[in-house]
Design a protein around this motif. Structure first.
Motif, PDB file in Angstrom:
ATOM      1  N   LEU A 451       9.905   8.686  -6.241  1.00  0.00           N
ATOM      2  CA  LEU A 451       9.594  10.012  -6.775  1.00  0.00           C
ATOM      3  C   LEU A 451       9.712  11.068  -5.683  1.00  0.00           C
ATOM      4  O   LEU A 451      10.285  12.139  -5.882  1.00  0.00           O
ATOM      5  CB  LEU A 451       8.157  10.000  -7.311  1.00  0.00           C
ATOM      6  CG  LEU A 451       7.946  10.404  -8.751  1.00  0.00           C
ATOM      7  CD1 LEU A 451       8.893   9.683  -9.665  1.00  0.00           C
ATOM      8  CD2 LEU A 451       6.506  10.144  -9.152  1.00  0.00           C
ATOM      9  N   ALA A 455      12.703  14.031  -5.204  1.00  0.00           N
ATOM     10  CA  ALA A 455      12.440  15.443  -4.936  1.00  0.00           C
ATOM     11  C   ALA A 455      13.158  15.882  -3.667  1.00  0.00           C
ATOM     12  O   ALA A 455      13.722  16.978  -3.606  1.00  0.00           O
ATOM     13  CB  ALA A 455      10.937  15.677  -4.815  1.00  0.00           C
ATOM     14  N   GLU A 468       4.847  19.630  -4.830  1.00  0.00           N
ATOM     15  CA  GLU A 468       5.408  19.458  -6.171  1.00  0.00           C
ATOM     16  C   GLU A 468       5.109  18.079  -6.761  1.00  0.00           C
ATOM     17  O   GLU A 468       5.059  17.920  -7.970  1.00  0.00           O
ATOM     18  CB  GLU A 468       6.928  19.659  -6.144  1.00  0.00           C
ATOM     19  CG  GLU A 468       7.361  21.050  -5.743  1.00  0.00           C
ATOM     20  CD  GLU A 468       7.399  22.011  -6.930  1.00  0.00           C
ATOM     21  OE1 GLU A 468       7.213  21.562  -8.070  1.00  0.00           O
ATOM     22  OE2 GLU A 468       7.608  23.223  -6.686  1.00  0.00           O
ATOM     23  N   VAL A 469       4.996  17.081  -5.920  1.00  0.00           N
ATOM     24  CA  VAL A 469       4.816  15.716  -6.426  1.00  0.00           C
ATOM     25  C   VAL A 469       3.399  15.211  -6.169  1.00  0.00           C
ATOM     26  O   VAL A 469       2.648  14.917  -7.094  1.00  0.00           O
ATOM     27  CB  VAL A 469       5.853  14.746  -5.799  1.00  0.00           C
ATOM     28  CG1 VAL A 469       5.619  13.337  -6.289  1.00  0.00           C
ATOM     29  CG2 VAL A 469       7.260  15.205  -6.136  1.00  0.00           C
ATOM     30  N   PRO A 472       0.202  17.677  -7.681  1.00  0.00           N
ATOM     31  CA  PRO A 472      -0.073  17.668  -9.129  1.00  0.00           C
ATOM     32  C   PRO A 472      -0.494  16.298  -9.657  1.00  0.00           C
ATOM     33  O   PRO A 472      -1.365  16.217 -10.513  1.00  0.00           O
ATOM     34  CB  PRO A 472       1.266  18.071  -9.753  1.00  0.00           C
ATOM     35  CG  PRO A 472       2.100  18.595  -8.657  1.00  0.00           C
ATOM     36  CD  PRO A 472       1.589  18.050  -7.391  1.00  0.00           C
ATOM     37  N   ILE A 473       0.107  15.233  -9.106  1.00  0.00           N
ATOM     38  CA  ILE A 473      -0.261  13.904  -9.591  1.00  0.00           C
ATOM     39  C   ILE A 473      -1.674  13.559  -9.131  1.00  0.00           C
ATOM     40  O   ILE A 473      -2.443  12.909  -9.834  1.00  0.00           O
ATOM     41  CB  ILE A 473       0.774  12.863  -9.112  1.00  0.00           C
ATOM     42  CG1 ILE A 473       2.115  13.129  -9.803  1.00  0.00           C
ATOM     43  CG2 ILE A 473       0.302  11.455  -9.412  1.00  0.00           C
ATOM     44  CD1 ILE A 473       3.217  12.195  -9.426  1.00  0.00           C
TER      45      ILE A 473
END
Lengths: 557, 371
Positions: A451, A455, A468-469, A472-473
């Motif tokens: 992931l 990106a 971005e990864v 948020p997760i």
């Protein structure tokens, strides 16, 4: 071959990484390892060794510490196994609610649990009063205040969730066909349980037992408040030697013993976890669940539900109830109304409401500080690097040292800061820090590396990838971590009891409760009940938030 | 367009890539084909910038990009597990690269629609990732990689996670999409792509050129038809599923004749244009490959080239042709050195029954030497 203009210097990035890593390391070094080292330095006095070796008093304390933990563990397992069985096998209405209830005690501050048991089983508590009324007795039949029974009950109450979660979760995943096979081959239900189920459950039973032993071995608030002066464990004795007998050297030596024992226990636990972590096939738990069929089954299940619900709720209900009635059983809000007032002859020097405000302030700041440190730490820890192997256990160490040892280390180390609320905040941050890391790590480790790579290939810089990864997760886990940090700070008692003196304006809610509980008088008791109720409600709300935001059912403790 | 020069890579002292050099022309789809552990994925990750090579250079249009970090290379990549962002929906996944490259916002939506249309997912923009089937996820991953008009598209076993039937279907779709995508990325010659797979059918169906890799080096590079007709090495022949590979010791070069377990066999000399790259590590003894169509039934008493005597072991009907397994006793006549050959005959050819002796002639033009 032309030189490519896109090649940027990566040195700046390296430096950022070092700073990100250094900040938590520095924090831990200064506020965990340094005070710990100071304790060791202090404990090396001949007089302390001499006293400790000479006086049989200390031997009996050590012995009591061990056997009360053992007995508490045994009783908790006995009480928790039927509950674990219930959750592993039966589907009934209100199942998830009851399961959530079992975890409530676990997030309750020790002072609240202690206060709740005093409320329920005290001389004027609802049980004694109804017995007096029922049998027309002249005095309360249950004299449990300051007895071992009370301590053991509180310990069982506290840790039953560990059995339900660990053993229950494991049990639900056992293949029921195995037991059926044994029954077909002629085993009686008891025989099948003893020869098949119990050995299969062993890994989870041992895990739960080790964990509960560790928790009850380091139990502080429960023993200090419920046990009174005649019961002393290593933890409470550290406190007493320092605060009451003014013997920091003996306290230091006891703290050293305490650290050795907890680390030994923790390493046994870690070894055991590693040893059993293999080949657990987690099937969805729903498959093995069924509704009770026969009349006998229904009765048994209903009795279990009622018993468990009563055991979990009655102390907390008694707490609320006794914060709302006066001596004669009349409804009153007087205890709450008196909270903003500074009473004449009060055991603390500020109105109780100030303690409430202080605690909320500390808790909010702890969320910020522990959250920041936790995010920095986990960001570094999840990325494979040569540092990781020795950083990972390093960051988990604060989980092993008890809060009492930490608080003690602070007061002997940071003499100048003693009156500063900053030290309280730092202590709370350190106690909350492992919880934050534990909440974030599994989620971050669960993010597939591809992931982040995807990106990056699409043009995201390392910082952008994180935003971005990862972020948020991590979002929900971050919320869980924040709530954990908040409730841990709200309820922190062990470390704070060293740092904050009761006459300080910066004292916290648990300290105020402990002081009020230690004083005679209906108003003092009632106000302790009122404050405990407030604390309980805050933690209960926090707990509900955690349950809602959590990803997986089986959380790490 | 893409040039690799002497790429080397080791993990923990184990060499994974041993000096790989390869050129990919603009608009070309090149497949890296090989068994697992042959280094093909590592090579792809080095091209992407996700791994750093221990030695060698990656050149793009003549510019050395070896030290350019992954996020500045402007490539697209489709991962084996797709690596779709689970917290973003289809459209958000697709526009991620556009946002990173700071496309003007007014162009972003149109672009997403355009790319989703190309992969056949128009109308899926607002779907959550977990609502999609495996095949749909695969298309989203492709759309996401294509959206920012990558200079080079890298695909790491993009069909590996799908079941056989779906894979067969998507293979053809994928090639069509890649060939159409040239206009989308502003390259009339078509998109340039490197495609990693362990499935030869996939490589043949999708790629213009196939690179067969083994144990960290390149065994052979060629167009699918070249590879199929003239595998250069025993490894390639075996990997492409060919039977009838026999160890051989050259007896003479002109005419080409080699000693095999079937006795001396005449064969066809390697075509001078057949590329046989050097691979110092597995310089295996020579082999002969007998193509299944090489055999001709020899009536009793008739003379022929490369005559072998055997026994029909099995016969399997395949429609227009039949596959006959013939067990040929070894040269020494012992059972232990017996060789079983899988041969193709026309369906109407009448062969002896199973267990009966048979006499065959093997056409030297269908027997090749392998390195």
């Amino acid at each position: 071959m032309r030189q490519n203009p896109l090649v940027h210097k990566r040195r700046g990035l390296r430096l950022l990484g070092v700073i990100v890593l250094l900040l938590p390391v520095l924090f831990l070094g200064l506020f965990f390892f340094y005070p710990l080292a100071n304790i060791f330095r202090l404990s090396i006095t001949a007089a302390a060794f001499y006293d400790l070796a000479q006086r049989p008093y200390f031997r009996s304390i050590l012995w009591f510490t061990f056997w009360q933990a053992g007995l508490s563990t045994l009783l908790t397992l006995l009480a928790g196994l039927p509950a674990a069985y219930l959750f592993a096998h039966y589907d009934f209405r209100g199942r998830s609610l009851l399961k959530a209830l079992t975890t409530i005690p676990f997030v309750m501050p020790t002072v609240v649990v202690a206060a709740a048991f005093r409320a329920l089983l005290g001389a004027n508590g609802p049980i004694n009063q109804s017995l007096v009324g029922l049998f027309d007795l002249s005095r309360a039949p249950l004299q449990l205040e300051q007895t071992l029974t009370m301590i053991l009950l509180a310990h069982v109450f506290y840790n039953v969730a560990v059995v339900v979660r660990l053993v229950g979760g494991f049990w639900a995943n056992l293949n029921p066909r195995v037991v059926e096979a044994a029954r077909v081959l002629g085993a009686s239900p008891w025989r099948a349980f003893r020869e098949i189920t119990l050995p299969l459950l062993r890994p989870s039973l041992v895990s739960a037992a080790l964990l509960i032993y560790l928790f009850t071995f380091t139990s502080f608030g429960v023993i200090l408040i419920l046990g009174g002066p005649q019961f002393s464990t290593l933890e409470t004795e550290i406190y007493r030697q320092y605060v009451t007998f003014l013997r920091p050297d003996i306290a230091a030596l006891l703290a050293l013993l305490q650290i050795i024992f907890t680390f030994a226990l923790m390493s046994v636990y870690a070894r055991w976890q590693q040893h059993t972590a293999v080949s657990l096939d987690f099937r969805p738990q729903q498959t093995n669940l069924r509704r009770p069929q026969t009349r006998l089954e229904k009765t048994a299940v209903a009795a279990l539900i009622a018993g468990l619900g009563l055991f979990l709720l009655s102390p907390l209900a008694a707490l609320v109830w006794r914060s709302l009635v006066d001596r004669d059983g009349q409804f009153t809000l007087a205890y709450y109304q008196a909270l903003p007032q500074l009473r004449r002859g009060s055991v603390i020097f500020v109105p109780p409401l100030t303690a409430v405000r202080n605690s909320i302030g500390y808790a909010l700041l702890t969320v910020l500080l522990a959250g920041l440190l936790g995010v920095l730490t986990t960001t570094v820890l999840v990325r494979p690097s040569r540092w990781r192997n020795w950083l990972d256990p390093l960051f988990m160490l604060p989980l092993g040292a008890s809060a009492v040892t930490l608080g003690f280390g602070y007061v002997v180390t940071f003499d100048r800061l003693r009156t500063s609320p900053l030290l309280v905040l730092i202590a709370h941050t350190l106690v909350a820090f492992p919880f934050v890391v534990r909440s974030l790590m599994p989620v971050l480790l669960g993010i597939k590396p591809s992931l982040r790579e995807a990106a990056a290939v699409l043009g995201a810089s390392p910082a952008r990838v994180w935003r971005e990864v990862d972020l948020p997760i991590m979002g929900r886990a971050l919320l869980v971590a924040a709530v954990f940090a908040f409730t841990v700070s709200m309820g922190e008692f062990g470390a704070t009891s060293f740092i904050v003196r009761p006459n300080s304006g910066y004292l916290t809610l648990p300290i105020a409760i402990q002081r009020y509980l230690g004083q005679p008088g209906a108003l003092n008791f009632g106000q302790a009940m009122a404050m405990s109720t407030i604390l309980m409600l805050v933690c209960a709300v926090g707990f509900i938030a955690i349950e809602r935001f959590r990803y997986a059912d089986v959380g790490e403790f | 367009m893409l040039d690799l020069h002497a790429i080397q890579k080791s993990f923990d002292d184990t060499a994974v890539l041993r000096s790989i050099s390869l050129s990919v022309a603009a608009g070309e789809i090149v497949a890296l084909l090989g068994p697992s552990g042959c280094g093909k994925t590592t090579l792809l990750r080095i091209i992407a910038g996700l791994e750093t090579a221990d030695g060698g250079e990656v050149l793009l249009d003549g510019v050395d990009v070896t030290a350019v970090p992954v996020h500045r290379r402007g490539f697209g990549m489709v991962f084996q597990d797709y690596a779709l962002f689970p917290h973003k929906n289809v459209a958000e996944n697709v526009v991620f690269g556009l946002r990173m490259q700071e496309w003007p916002p007014e162009k972003v939506d149109g672009r997403a629609a355009q790319v989703l249309e190309l992969v056949g997912l128009a109308g899926f923009a607002e779907r959550a990732i977990h609502e999609l089937s495996g095949g749909e996820q695969q298309r989203v991953a492709l759309a996401r990689a294509l959206a920012p008009a990558p200079r080079l598209l890298l695909l790491d076993e993009p069909l590996g996670a799908l079941d056989r039937a779906l894979r067969e279907r998507l293979m053809l779709d994928l090639r069509a999409i890649l060939k159409q995508a040239g206009g989308l990325v502003g390259r009339p010659e078509g998109i340039t792509a490197v495609y990693v797979t362990h499935d030869q059918a996939e490589a043949f169906a999708i790629a213009d050129r196939v690179v067969v890799m083994n144990a960290g080096h390149i065994e052979q590079v060629g167009r699918p038809t070249e590879l199929y007709r003239r595998p250069a090495t025993a490894f390639v022949a075996r990997f492409l599923g060919m039977d009838n590979i026999l160890p051989a010791a050259p007896l003479s070069a002109d005419p080409p004749l080699a000693q095999t377990p079937l006795g001396p066999l005449a064969y066809t000399a390697p075509h001078p244009h057949t590329p046989t790259p050097a691979h110092p590590l597995t310089h295996s003894p020579a082999h002969l490959l007998i193509r299944p169509e090489a055999a001709r039934l020899l009536p009793p008493g008739e003379e022929g080239e490369n005559v072998v005597h055997g026994r029909v072991q099995d016969c399997s009907f395949r429609g227009r042709y039949q596959i006959v397994t013939v067990l040929v006793a070894g040269e020494d006549g012992e059972g232990e050195t017996a060789v079983s050959l899988k041969l193709e005959f026309d369906s109407d050819e009448h062969l002896p029954d199973v267990g009966q002796p048979v006499q065959l002639s093997l056409d030297p033009r269908a027997i090749y030497r392998l390195e």
